[in-house]
Write a protein that holds these residues in place. Structure first.
Motif, PDB file in Angstrom:
ATOM      1  N   ALA A 143      47.049  36.749  45.481  1.00 56.63           N
ATOM      2  CA  ALA A 143      46.970  37.581  44.273  1.00 56.63           C
ATOM      3  C   ALA A 143      47.567  36.795  43.117  1.00 56.63           C
ATOM      4  O   ALA A 143      48.600  36.131  43.276  1.00 56.63           O
ATOM      5  CB  ALA A 143      47.723  38.889  44.464  1.00 56.63           C
ATOM      6  N   PHE A 144      46.916  36.849  41.951  1.00 52.32           N
ATOM      7  CA  PHE A 144      47.354  36.098  40.778  1.00 52.32           C
ATOM      8  C   PHE A 144      48.178  36.967  39.837  1.00 52.32           C
ATOM      9  O   PHE A 144      47.941  38.178  39.720  1.00 52.32           O
ATOM     10  CB  PHE A 144      46.143  35.553  40.011  1.00 52.32           C
ATOM     11  CG  PHE A 144      45.449  34.410  40.693  1.00 52.32           C
ATOM     12  CD1 PHE A 144      45.863  33.109  40.480  1.00 52.32           C
ATOM     13  CD2 PHE A 144      44.376  34.640  41.553  1.00 52.32           C
ATOM     14  CE1 PHE A 144      45.212  32.049  41.112  1.00 52.32           C
ATOM     15  CE2 PHE A 144      43.729  33.597  42.178  1.00 52.32           C
ATOM     16  CZ  PHE A 144      44.146  32.290  41.956  1.00 52.32           C
ATOM     17  N   SER A 145      49.112  36.319  39.132  1.00 51.86           N
ATOM     18  CA  SER A 145      49.839  37.009  38.067  1.00 51.86           C
ATOM     19  C   SER A 145      48.909  37.236  36.888  1.00 51.86           C
ATOM     20  O   SER A 145      47.827  36.639  36.795  1.00 51.86           O
ATOM     21  CB  SER A 145      51.055  36.185  37.637  1.00 51.86           C
ATOM     22  OG  SER A 145      50.645  34.923  37.137  1.00 51.86           O
ATOM     23  N   VAL A 158      50.488  43.060  44.231  1.00 52.80           N
ATOM     24  CA  VAL A 158      49.965  43.230  42.869  1.00 52.80           C
ATOM     25  C   VAL A 158      51.028  42.792  41.868  1.00 52.80           C
ATOM     26  O   VAL A 158      52.199  43.171  41.998  1.00 52.80           O
ATOM     27  CB  VAL A 158      49.572  44.703  42.596  1.00 52.80           C
ATOM     28  CG1 VAL A 158      49.311  44.926  41.114  1.00 52.80           C
ATOM     29  CG2 VAL A 158      48.338  45.088  43.394  1.00 52.80           C
ATOM     30  N   PHE A 159      50.641  41.986  40.893  1.00 52.57           N
ATOM     31  CA  PHE A 159      51.496  41.653  39.759  1.00 52.57           C
ATOM     32  C   PHE A 159      51.261  42.668  38.645  1.00 52.57           C
ATOM     33  O   PHE A 159      50.129  43.135  38.449  1.00 52.57           O
ATOM     34  CB  PHE A 159      51.173  40.261  39.214  1.00 52.57           C
ATOM     35  CG  PHE A 159      51.648  39.119  40.053  1.00 52.57           C
ATOM     36  CD1 PHE A 159      52.899  38.553  39.832  1.00 52.57           C
ATOM     37  CD2 PHE A 159      50.846  38.586  41.058  1.00 52.57           C
ATOM     38  CE1 PHE A 159      53.332  37.477  40.598  1.00 52.57           C
ATOM     39  CE2 PHE A 159      51.274  37.514  41.818  1.00 52.57           C
ATOM     40  CZ  PHE A 159      52.524  36.958  41.596  1.00 52.57           C
ATOM     41  N   THR A 160      52.296  42.987  37.886  1.00 51.29           N
ATOM     42  CA  THR A 160      52.147  43.846  36.711  1.00 51.29           C
ATOM     43  C   THR A 160      52.352  43.000  35.456  1.00 51.29           C
ATOM     44  O   THR A 160      53.084  41.995  35.498  1.00 51.29           O
ATOM     45  CB  THR A 160      53.152  45.006  36.721  1.00 51.29           C
ATOM     46  OG1 THR A 160      54.480  44.484  36.563  1.00 51.29           O
ATOM     47  CG2 THR A 160      53.068  45.781  38.028  1.00 51.29           C
ATOM     48  N   ARG A 190      56.624  42.163  36.902  1.00 53.22           N
ATOM     49  CA  ARG A 190      57.061  42.599  38.228  1.00 53.22           C
ATOM     50  C   ARG A 190      55.976  42.273  39.246  1.00 53.22           C
ATOM     51  O   ARG A 190      54.811  42.082  38.899  1.00 53.22           O
ATOM     52  CB  ARG A 190      57.349  44.108  38.256  1.00 53.22           C
ATOM     53  CG  ARG A 190      58.506  44.521  37.380  1.00 53.22           C
ATOM     54  CD  ARG A 190      59.078  45.874  37.794  1.00 53.22           C
ATOM     55  NE  ARG A 190      58.084  46.934  37.805  1.00 53.22           N
ATOM     56  CZ  ARG A 190      58.288  48.155  38.332  1.00 53.22           C
ATOM     57  NH1 ARG A 190      59.446  48.438  38.905  1.00 53.22           N
ATOM     58  NH2 ARG A 190      57.346  49.060  38.294  1.00 53.22           N
ATOM     59  N   ILE A 191      56.398  42.209  40.503  1.00 50.44           N
ATOM     60  CA  ILE A 191      55.452  42.038  41.589  1.00 50.44           C
ATOM     61  C   ILE A 191      55.687  43.170  42.583  1.00 50.44           C
ATOM     62  O   ILE A 191      56.834  43.475  42.941  1.00 50.44           O
ATOM     63  CB  ILE A 191      55.598  40.650  42.267  1.00 50.44           C
ATOM     64  CG1 ILE A 191      54.566  40.496  43.392  1.00 50.44           C
ATOM     65  CG2 ILE A 191      57.013  40.401  42.759  1.00 50.44           C
ATOM     66  CD1 ILE A 191      54.518  39.094  43.979  1.00 50.44           C
ATOM     67  N   TYR A 209      59.696  43.873  42.657  1.00 48.66           N
ATOM     68  CA  TYR A 209      60.614  42.766  42.428  1.00 48.66           C
ATOM     69  C   TYR A 209      60.371  42.202  41.030  1.00 48.66           C
ATOM     70  O   TYR A 209      59.238  42.221  40.516  1.00 48.66           O
ATOM     71  CB  TYR A 209      60.408  41.651  43.454  1.00 48.66           C
ATOM     72  CG  TYR A 209      60.793  42.019  44.859  1.00 48.66           C
ATOM     73  CD1 TYR A 209      62.058  41.727  45.359  1.00 48.66           C
ATOM     74  CD2 TYR A 209      59.886  42.658  45.702  1.00 48.66           C
ATOM     75  CE1 TYR A 209      62.410  42.070  46.660  1.00 48.66           C
ATOM     76  CE2 TYR A 209      60.225  43.002  46.998  1.00 48.66           C
ATOM     77  CZ  TYR A 209      61.493  42.708  47.468  1.00 48.66           C
ATOM     78  OH  TYR A 209      61.840  43.055  48.758  1.00 48.66           O
ATOM     79  N   ASP A 210      61.437  41.689  40.437  1.00 44.20           N
ATOM     80  CA  ASP A 210      61.322  40.983  39.175  1.00 44.20           C
ATOM     81  C   ASP A 210      60.849  39.554  39.465  1.00 44.20           C
ATOM     82  O   ASP A 210      61.469  38.840  40.259  1.00 44.20           O
ATOM     83  CB  ASP A 210      62.675  40.957  38.453  1.00 44.20           C
ATOM     84  CG  ASP A 210      62.593  40.268  37.111  1.00 44.20           C
ATOM     85  OD1 ASP A 210      62.691  39.023  37.082  1.00 44.20           O
ATOM     86  OD2 ASP A 210      62.415  40.955  36.095  1.00 44.20           O
TER      87      ASP A 210
END
Length: 747
Positions: free
Chosen positions: A151-153, A190-192, A196-197, A211-212
C-alpha cells in the motif's frame, strides 16, 4: 567459453557482461537507454521489454539488436556522461561480436519446417503490445516469509508491505530502503493524508491500530471493526470515515462524528466483497453479483446482478470512478463490466491459475491483476485487451498488487518473499507512418472520421461531459437518451427511457455532475452521469414543451427555453425558480446559451429574433439585427466571449460582437438548407455548423467563412453537434440514426 557449460549458463554469463557494462557506464535506467536510442539519430530501437530480456538473460537477442544495445551503452563515458554513439566499426565492439557469434553457435537448433505461428487468442483478440508500460526499479530486500500486499502513502514516497510474519514494513520508494522498524500487524493497510497509517491487528484481525508515520508510534485509540477478519479497508479523507469489510461480507463504517456503526447490507455470500473511494468522494462497496452500494448515503447504487455470483470464491475490485467492476476466479478467469445492468462482460484472458488480487489505476484506465501463475498483468479497462506484456519478475505466486495515488508506481507482493516496485515508462510519441499521416491531415485541417455509432430512431442532440471519465450523450427521436464511451464507441448501458425524453433539450452541468434533459411530462430530469438510472425531476412551469436547457458557467443557474415563447431561470440545487419568466420572444425559443463569464444569456426563436439578456437582472440588453426571416435555430458564445454565433434558417451562420451588437464578417451562407446547430471549439480556433443538407462545415471563427471541404457521411439532416472538452473530437447527431465522431485536433 567453457565447453562443459550449457547454452543457458553461457547466456547468463553473456547477460552478466551486459549488466557489468551498464554499471560501468552509469547504470542508466531502461527508460533512459530507450530515450537515448530514440534521439541518437541512428535506427536503433530499444524497447524496455527487449532490454529487460537482454540484461536478465531470458533470451538471445538478434545480432543487430544486441549491437545496437551495446553501442548505446558505449555512448556514455565511464562517468555516465553522454558522448557520441560509436560507429559499427569501433574497436570496442569487436569482442561483443565474437562473443555473440560463439553464443549463437551454442544455441539449440530449432525444428525445421514452416515458421511456427502463435496460438490464436480464444477471444480473437489482438496480441498485446511489445512495449512495456512499467519497468522494475526496486526489488525490496527479501522478507522473512511470504509477502501478501502493498500500500502506498498519499504522496507515493512510502510503500507499506505485509508479510506472513505479521509485521508491516515501510520502504522509501525512491531508494528501496526500509523506513524505521517494522510495525506489528497484517493486511489490509491504509495510509491517511494527514500522516497516519492504519494497520489491522494480527491477533484479532477485527481491530485497526493507527500509527504516526513520522514516529511509528501509536496515534490514538484503535477502531473495532466488528467484522472478523477484515478483508478490505478504505479511508475517506474529507469526513475521516473508515469503511471496513469482512470476509463474511459484513461492513462497518467508523465515522469520527458518531463512532462505529454497521451498514445495513446483507452479510454472508451475498454481501459486499470489494470497497473503493471514488474520485468524487463516495465510499462504494461491490457485491459478488456486481451490485454496488453507497456506504456514506446508506443506499444501493446498482441493484440488479451483473455477473454470475462468485459464491464467496474469487476476488473483486471497483474502479475509482465507480463505473467498472473487475472480478477474478480460482480457475484463472477474469472479467470487466460496467456498473449498469445489461452491460456486456469483457473477459480478461491470459492467467493460467488463481487470480489473487486486482487493482485499478487512479484514473480507472488500467487494471492490474496478479495470479498464482507468477505473473502480473495489465489491462486496458475500455477494451479488455492487454495493455502491455505480462510482468514476470517474481518466481512464485503473486499475491497482491497496488498502484500509487498518482499512478506512477506499481507494487507486487509474492510467495517468493519479495515485493517489486515498478515505475511507469515514459513512452515516446508514436512515429509510425499512420500516426504521421494522421498528424499531417489534422495540421492541414482535414478531419478524420471514426466509425459511426447507431442509435434507435434519429439522433437529435449530443453533448460531451466536461470533466473526468468522458461520456458522450445523445437524445433520440424515440424519446430516449443513450450514453457512450467517446473513445471506444461502446454504449454505456441500455438507452434511458424513463422518463420519456424530449429530444431537443440536452446538456451537462459545468462540473459534469449532472446530465439535464426535458421529459415529455413537462419536467426537467437531472441525472448523475455515473448512475444514470437514478434521477430527480424539477417542474418547469412552461405551458408547452421545453426546447433547450443551459447551465451558467458556475453551475448556479439553469435556464430553460420553451415552445411557450418564454425563458425561465432556475436554481438547479433546489429546483426553485429564479425570478419571473423572460417574455420578450413572440414565438417558440429554440436557441439558448450563457456567456463564458455568466453575465449574459443569449436566446433565439422561431421568428429569427436573437436577444441578449442580463442573466441575473433578467432584463434584455439588446436585439441583434439582420437575422432575416425564419428561425435562428441555435446560438453559441466563443470561449473568450467576444463573439456570438447563430445558425439560421437561410443556411447561414452569423457572428456579432455581443457587447456592441455589431456584425462580424459577412453572412456565411454555406448550407443549402436551414442551419440547425453551431458550436465553437474549446480553444476558439474552429466554428462548426450543421444543417438540414446533411453537411457539417468547419469555419473561421473570426469571420464564419468555410475552412476546407464539408464533413460528409450523414445521409439526412444533421440535428446537433458538440466538441469534446479537449477540442480533439467533434460529434454530430444525424436524422439517419447515426452519431458520428470526427478527429479534428490532436487534443
Amino acid at each position: 567459453m567453457d565447453p562443459q557449460s550449457t547454452f543457458d549458463e553461457e547466456l547468463e554469463a553473456f547477460a552478466a557482461g551486459l549488466r557489468a557494462l551498464r554499471l560501468e557506464r552509469g547504470k542508466r535506467s531502461y527508460r533512459e537507454l530507450a530515450a537515448r536510442a530514440a534521439r541518437s539519430g541512428t535506427a536503433i530501437r530499444l524497447p524496455v521489454a527487449t532490454q529487460s530480456d537482454a540484461f536478465r538473460g531470458r533470451r538471445m537477442l538478434g545480432f543487430d539488436t544486441l549491437m545496437g544495445l551495446v553501442r548505446i551503452l558505449y555512448s556514455y563515458d565511464t562517468y555516465g556522461q553522454e558522448i557520441a554513439v560509436p560507429p559499427h566499426s569501433a574497436p570496442e565492439l569487436e569482442q561483443w561480436r565474437r562473443d555473440w557469434r560463439a553464443l549463437a553457435a551454442r544455441q539449440p537448433a530449432t525444428p525445421r519446417g514452416p515458421k511456427a505461428t502463435p496460438a490464436p487468442d480464444p477471444g480473437g483478440r489482438e496480441a498485446p503490445s511489445a512495449e512495456a508500460l512499467f519497468t522494475p526499479v526496486h526489488r525490496l530486500p527479501e522478507h522473512p516469509d511470504t509477502t501478501w500486499s502493498a500500500a502506498f502513502s498519499a504522496d507515493g514516497r512510502l510503500v507499506a508491505t505485509t508479510c506472513e510474519d505479521e509485521r508491516v514494513r515501510l520502504w522509501n520508494t525512491a531508494t528501496g530502503k526500509e523506513w524505521g522498524e517494522p510495525l506489528p500487524g497484517t493486511f489490509p493497510v491504509v495510509f491517511t493524508p494527514e500522516g497516519r497509517i492504519l494497520v489491522v491487528d494480527a491477533e484479532s484481525r477485527s481491530a485497526v491500530r493507527p500509527y504516526d508515520v513520522a514516529t511509528l508510534l501509536r496515534d490514538g485509540p484503535g477502531l473495532t471493526g466488528g467484522v472478523p477478519p477484515i478483508r478490505a479497508m478504505v479511508h475517506e479523507p474529507d469526513s475521516g470515515a473508515v469503511a471496513l469489510l469482512g470476509f463474511d461480507g459484513g461492513v462497518r463504517l467508523w465515522d469520527p462524528a458518531i463512532g462505529d456503526h454497521g451498514v445495513p447490507f446483507p452479510p454472508g455470500p451475498d454481501g459486499p466483497c470489494a470497497l473503493t473511494r471514488t474520485v468524487d468522494g463516495h465510499l462504494l462497496a461491490a457485491g459478488p453479483g456486481g451490485e454496488v452500494w453507497d456506504l456514506l448515503q446508506g443506499r444501493p447504487r446498482v441493484q440488479a446482478p451483473l455477473v454470475p455470483p462468485l459464491d464467496g470464491a474469487g476476488v473483486m475490485a471497483l474502479s475509482p470512478d465507480g463505473r467498472t467492476v473487475a472480478f477474478g476466479r480460482p480457475d484463472g478467469s477474469a472479467g470487466l463490466l460496467g456498473t449498469r445492468p445489461g452491460g456486456p462482460v469483457r473477459p480478461l484472458r491470459g492467467h493460467r491459475d488463481t487470480v489473487n488480487a486486482l487493482a485499478f489505476s487512479p484514473d480507472s484506465r488500467l487494471l492490474a491483476s496478479s495470479s498464482a501463475d507468477g505473473t502480473l498483468r495489465l489491462w486496458d479497462t475500455r477494451t479488455g485487451l492487454p495493455a502491455a506484456p505480462p510482468l514476470t519478475e517474481h518466481s512464485g505466486a503473486v499475491n497482491g498488487v497496488a498502484f500509487s495515488p498518482d499512478g506512477r508506481l506499481l507494487a507486487s507482493a509474492s510467495d517468493d518473499r519479495t515485493v517489486v516496485l515498478y515505475e511507469r515508462v515514459a513512452t515516446a510519441p508514436a512515429s509510425t507512418l499512420a500516426s504521421r499521416a494522421l498528424t499531417t491531415a489534422l495540421r492541414a485541417r482535414r478531419p478524420v472520421q471514426l466509425p459511426p455509432l447507431h442509435v434507435g430512431g434519429s439522433a437529435i442532440r449530443t453533448a460531451f461531459s466536461p470533466f473526468g471519465h468522458q461520456v458522450l450523450a445523445t437524445t433520440t427521436s424515440e424519446q430516449s437518451v443513450v450514453l457512450w464511451d467517446p473513445v471506444s464507441g461502446q454504449a454505456l448501458g441500455p438507452p434511458l427511457t424513463d422518463p420519456p425524453t424530449l429530444p431537443w433539450a440536452l446538456t451537462f452541468s459545468p462540473d459534469g455532475a449532472l446530465l439535464a434533459t426535458a421529459s415529455a411530462g413537462g419536467t426537467l430530469c437531472l441525472r448523475d452521469p455515473l448512475l444514470p438510472m437514478s434521477f430527480r425531476t424539477i417542474g418547469t412551469g412552461h405551458t408547452d414543451k421545453v426546447e433547450r436547457i443551459a447551465f451558467s458557467p458556475d453551475g448556479q443557474l439553469m435556464a430553460t427555453a420553451g415552445r411557450d415563447a418564454t425563458v425561465r431561470l432556475w436554481d438547479p440545487a433546489t429546483g426553485h425558480p429564479f425570478g419571473a419568466p423572460l417574455t420578450e420572444h413572440t414565438n417558440e425559443v429554440v436557441g439558448l446559451a450563457f456567456s463564458p463569464d455568466g453575465v449574459h444569456l443569449a436566446s433565439s426563436d422561431a421568428n429569427g429574433q436573437v436577444i441578449l439578456w442580463s442573466g441575473h437582472r433578467r432584463t434584455p440588453v439588446r436585439r441583434f439585427e439582420g437575422v432575416g426571416p425564419g428561425a435562428a435555430w441555435s446560438v453559441a458564445f466563443s470561449p473568450d466571449g467576444t463573439r456570438l454565433a447563430a445558425a439560421l434558417a437561410d443556411g447561414s451562420v452569423r457572428l456579432w460582437d455581443p457587447l456592441t451588437g455589431q456584425p462580424l464578417g459577412g453572412s456565411a451562407t454555406s448550407h443549402t438548407g436551414p442551419a440547425y446547430d453551431v458550436a465553437f471549439s474549446p480553444d476558439g480556433d474552429l466554428l462548426a455548423s450543421a444543417g438540414k443538407d446533411g453537411a457539417v462545415l468547419l469555419r473561421d471563427p473570426a469571420t464564419g467563412a468555410r475552412l476546407g471541404h464539408p464533413l460528409t457521411g450523414h445521409t439526412g439532416a444533421v440535428n446537433g453537434l458538440a466538441f469534446s472538452p479537449d477540442g480533439s473530437l467533434l460529434a454530430t447527431a444525424g436524422r439517419d440514426g447515426t452519431l458520428r465522431r470526427w478527429i479534428v485536433g490532436a487534443g
